[in-house]
Design a protein around this motif. Structure first.
Motif, PDB file in Angstrom:
ATOM      1  N   ASP A 385       0.855  -1.180   0.000  1.00 27.28           N
ATOM      2  CA  ASP A 385       0.000   0.000   0.000  1.00 27.28           C
ATOM      3  C   ASP A 385       0.900   1.243   0.000  1.00 27.28           C
ATOM      4  OD1 ASP A 385       0.814   0.588   2.671  1.00 27.28           O
ATOM      5  OD2 ASP A 385      -0.659  -0.860   3.404  1.00 27.28           O
ATOM      6  N   GLU A 386       0.307   2.370  -0.006  1.00 24.80           N
ATOM      7  CA  GLU A 386       1.046   3.626  -0.179  1.00 24.80           C
ATOM      8  C   GLU A 386       2.155   3.828   0.855  1.00 24.80           C
ATOM      9  OE1 GLU A 386      -0.122   8.269  -0.455  1.00 24.80           O
ATOM     10  OE2 GLU A 386      -1.691   6.847  -1.022  1.00 24.80           O
ATOM     11  N   ASP A 387       1.793   3.646   2.119  1.00 21.19           N
ATOM     12  CA  ASP A 387       2.777   3.848   3.187  1.00 21.19           C
ATOM     13  C   ASP A 387       3.903   2.821   3.100  1.00 21.19           C
ATOM     14  OD1 ASP A 387       1.252   5.896   4.081  1.00 21.19           O
ATOM     15  OD2 ASP A 387       0.318   4.777   5.729  1.00 21.19           O
ATOM     16  N   THR A 388       3.520   1.607   2.790  1.00 21.22           N
ATOM     17  CA  THR A 388       4.506   0.536   2.707  1.00 21.22           C
ATOM     18  C   THR A 388       5.466   0.790   1.546  1.00 21.22           C
ATOM     19  OG1 THR A 388       2.751  -0.940   3.469  1.00 21.22           O
ATOM     20  CG2 THR A 388       4.766  -1.961   2.652  1.00 21.22           C
ATOM     21  N   ASP A 389       4.897   1.270   0.477  1.00 20.37           N
ATOM     22  CA  ASP A 389       5.691   1.585  -0.696  1.00 20.37           C
ATOM     23  C   ASP A 389       6.760   2.628  -0.352  1.00 20.37           C
ATOM     24  OD1 ASP A 389       6.097   1.571  -3.681  1.00 20.37           O
ATOM     25  OD2 ASP A 389       5.607   3.690  -3.371  1.00 20.37           O
ATOM     26  N   PHE A 436      13.460  -5.494  10.879  1.00 20.17           N
ATOM     27  CA  PHE A 436      12.198  -6.226  10.809  1.00 20.17           C
ATOM     28  C   PHE A 436      11.093  -5.555  10.008  1.00 20.17           C
ATOM     29  CE2 PHE A 436      14.187  -8.914  13.772  1.00 20.17           C
ATOM     30  CZ  PHE A 436      13.510 -10.114  13.712  1.00 20.17           C
ATOM     31  N   HIS A 437      11.081  -4.245  10.073  1.00 20.35           N
ATOM     32  CA  HIS A 437      10.013  -3.566   9.360  1.00 20.35           C
ATOM     33  C   HIS A 437      10.109  -3.773   7.848  1.00 20.35           C
ATOM     34  CE1 HIS A 437       7.134  -0.301  11.040  1.00 20.35           C
ATOM     35  NE2 HIS A 437       6.520  -1.382  10.640  1.00 20.35           N
ATOM     36  N   PRO A 438      11.310  -3.640   7.289  1.00 17.46           N
ATOM     37  CA  PRO A 438      11.418  -3.910   5.845  1.00 17.46           C
ATOM     38  C   PRO A 438      11.055  -5.350   5.498  1.00 17.46           C
ATOM     39  CG  PRO A 438      13.313  -2.689   6.604  1.00 17.46           C
ATOM     40  CD  PRO A 438      12.550  -3.086   7.829  1.00 17.46           C
ATOM     41  N   GLY A 445       3.488  -6.840   2.344  1.00 14.18           N
ATOM     42  CA  GLY A 445       2.933  -5.720   1.588  1.00 14.18           C
ATOM     43  C   GLY A 445       2.317  -4.653   2.473  1.00 14.18           C
ATOM     44  N   ARG A 446       2.513  -4.787   3.757  1.00  8.28           N
ATOM     45  CA  ARG A 446       1.954  -3.778   4.669  1.00  8.28           C
ATOM     46  C   ARG A 446       2.856  -3.605   5.887  1.00  8.28           C
ATOM     47  NH1 ARG A 446      -3.507  -6.365   4.717  1.00  8.28           N
ATOM     48  NH2 ARG A 446      -2.650  -7.275   2.825  1.00  8.28           N
ATOM     49  N   LEU A 447       2.593  -2.546   6.616  1.00  8.58           N
ATOM     50  CA  LEU A 447       3.464  -2.185   7.725  1.00  8.58           C
ATOM     51  C   LEU A 447       3.090  -2.840   9.048  1.00  8.58           C
ATOM     52  CD1 LEU A 447       5.462  -0.612   6.357  1.00  8.58           C
ATOM     53  CD2 LEU A 447       4.134   1.463   6.772  1.00  8.58           C
ATOM     54  N   SER A 448       1.885  -3.356   9.139  1.00  3.95           N
ATOM     55  CA  SER A 448       1.515  -4.008  10.390  1.00  3.95           C
ATOM     56  C   SER A 448       0.832  -5.327  10.080  1.00  3.95           C
ATOM     57  CB  SER A 448       0.575  -3.112  11.195  1.00  3.95           C
ATOM     58  OG  SER A 448      -0.681  -3.072  10.571  1.00  3.95           O
TER      59      SER A 448
END
Length: 476
Positions: A385-389, A436-438, A445-448
RNA sequence: GUCCCCGUCGUCUAGGGGUCUAGGACAUCGGGUUUUCAUCCCGGUAACAGGGGUUCGAAUCCCCUCGGGGAUGCCA
């Protein structure tokens, strides 16, 4: 004790009406009372059979089981007002003959003018037809002049009742708007009139309804009095408002019980929320299952002021009720939503499905939340998604992606669950959040989302590889 | 306009003259756990609509103002 819920079948079951239905139900259960459903379909234009059916369905879904209604006649029927015309006609004749009501032949314009005049002079409105003799009325009617039937409101009479929620409420009869219509020009009786008759005939002892009916109460009491019918006890529930403190309507969000059902709210959560809105328990406990709710409920505890409907709190409650279900059952409940999201659950091994849901369940507040989450496991690749991108374009994220692209070829079907992350960690110049976040972003495909270690086994090596390769190609 | 109802944290509420430096829950913020986010645990910010009375003392009683809601001829 006998209570009733009297919906008008002109649309879906509104959340505000559902609240009234719920409160009535709690009271009925608490007192072992009869719960009557009466269909108020006197608005011929807008009433539909479909909406009656959907309202009844929604009530059932909510968990409300009535003891009398259109489908259960216990001698007080019919339970649809449209089927009670004969009864009303009899009473109307009685009222006209006794002089408590009269036929009014005025045009709308005439009445409007008279009303405005009375209002301007700050005097109570007295209908100009109220003094016509019976004979005169008969004559005009025989001539074919159109008329409405109006109740002759007595002048300057105190009308007081002890409302169970509002306390003692007093009106002066000269102040309730003057003589009012009880039968329309098309012959159809009006709500304010027949509600008194039906409540009395159906032996309703307690009328618990929305506050919007408070000002109607004196009219209904006057009718009952003129007809020599018994008066029920009254309790007027404060209204439910939207976030802007205006009466709850569509623009505030979901107002149809049916939509809550579709979105995956649980009936027990809605029951809890609606049943508790407006008061609180002594202990402050809020998650109350039905029996406990009934046990602790007391109408005198309900506050007098309106309440804003808090969608977030409802969700919180719903999430808590979801947690009460074992995975097997929850899986059944979630399956339709997963299918709706475009996956075929029948093609997925049951144990795998339950394993995934065990991981995802805590991230869901309502059943349909699963639709946004399930792709983490069932998709081949998840578009960020946008934030993840944005996150994946960071330098440290790019480092991790490159490393992962190497590592993915050093592990295999059987070792990836334990080695994939471990090996990235070894080679990575970053740690903690920048490590870990990357990985999470690249893999899901998402941050959480769910814990990565838990998730890995259910993602599968093939998909993992696809996702890593995809990220590598896209960002590096 | 007139009549009726209502007014405590952003929201739901507790509290009904002193124990209120106003309690709880949702939301929010911070900390801890998680080598990440979320979950979870712990903690914080945040309210008596305004003005007059009554009283030794008022969030609690009374009045006014303001604000919101409802009713006021063919919705319920």
């Amino acid at each position: 004790m006998r209570v009733r819920f009297a919906p008008s079948p002109t649309g879906y079951l509104h959340i505000g009406n559902a609240r009234t239905a719920v409160i009535n139900y709690l009271i009925a259960k608490k007192n072992n009372a009869e719960y009557i459903i009466r269909i108020e379909d006197t608005d011929r234009e807008r009433s539909t059979k479909e909406s009656e059916i959907s309202i009844l369905n929604d009530l059932k879904w909510l968990g409300i089981n009535w003891t009398e209604g259109p489908d259960i006649d216990k001698g007080h029927g019919p339970y649809r007002q449209s089927e009670r015309d004969e009864i009303y006609r009899e009473y109307t004749d009685k009222l006209i003959k006794s002089g408590s009501a009269f036929r009014c032949f005025c045009t709308r314009e005439q009445v409007e003018e008279d009303k405005n005049k009375a209002m301007a002079e700050n005097k109570p409105f007295l209908d100009r037809c109220r003094h016509r003799s019976l004979e005169e009325q008969d004559k005009l009617a025989a001539e074919g002049k159109e008329f409405t039937v109006k109740f002759k409101v007595p002048e300057n009479e105190a009308i007081t009742f002890d409302d169970k929620i509002k306390g003692t409420v007093t009106f002066n009869s000269s102040n309730i708007g003057g003589d009012f219509i009880i039968v329309r020009s098309d012959g159809g009786p009006v709500y304010n009139y027949i509600v008194s008759i039906d409540d009395a005939l159906m032996e309703v002892t307690h009328v618990i309804r929305g506050e919007d009916h408070l000002s109607n109460t004196p009219k209904q009491m006057l009718i009952a009095k003129a007809l020599g019918l018994p008066q029920p006890e009254y309790a007027h529930l404060p209204l439910i408002l939207g976030f802007d403190k205006k009466k709850l309507s569509k623009r505030h969000g979901i107002t149809s019980v049916d939509i809550y059902k579709q979105e995956g709210y649980l009936p027990e959560a809605l029951m809890n929320y609606l049943g508790l809105l407006g008061w609180s328990t002594e202990s402050g406990e809020e998650l109350l299952e039905f029996d406990k709710l009934v046990d602790l409920f007391d109408i005198t505890h309900i506050g007098k002021s309106p309440a804003v409907f808090d969608f977030q709190k409802l969700k919180w409650m719903n999430g808590n009720y979801m947690k009460k279900y074992p995975v097997e059952q929850l899986t059944d409940m979630l399956t339709p939503y997963i299918d709706e999201a475009g996956f075929s659950t029948s093609a997925i091994e049951r144990s795998r499905l339950e394993g995934i849901i065990a991981i995802l369940r805590n991230s869901c507040e309502i059943l349909s939340d699963i639709k946004n989450l399930i792709g983490i496991f069932l998709n081949d690749i998840n578009e960020p998604d946008e934030d993840t991108d944005a996150h994946l374009k960071e330098d440290y994220a790019l480092d991790i992606i490159r490393i992962a692209a190497e590592v993915i070829n050093e592990v295999n079907e059987t070792t990836y669950t334990s080695d994939f992350i471990a090996k990235i960690k070894e080679k990575s110049p970053h740690k903690g959040k920048k490590l870990f976040h990357p990985i999470r972003a690249m893999v899901t495909g998402r941050l959480s989302g769910p814990d990565l270690d838990m998730a890995m086994p259910y993602i599968g090596y093939e998909n993992l590889k696809k996702r890593v390769d995809y990220a590598h190609k896209r960002y590096c």
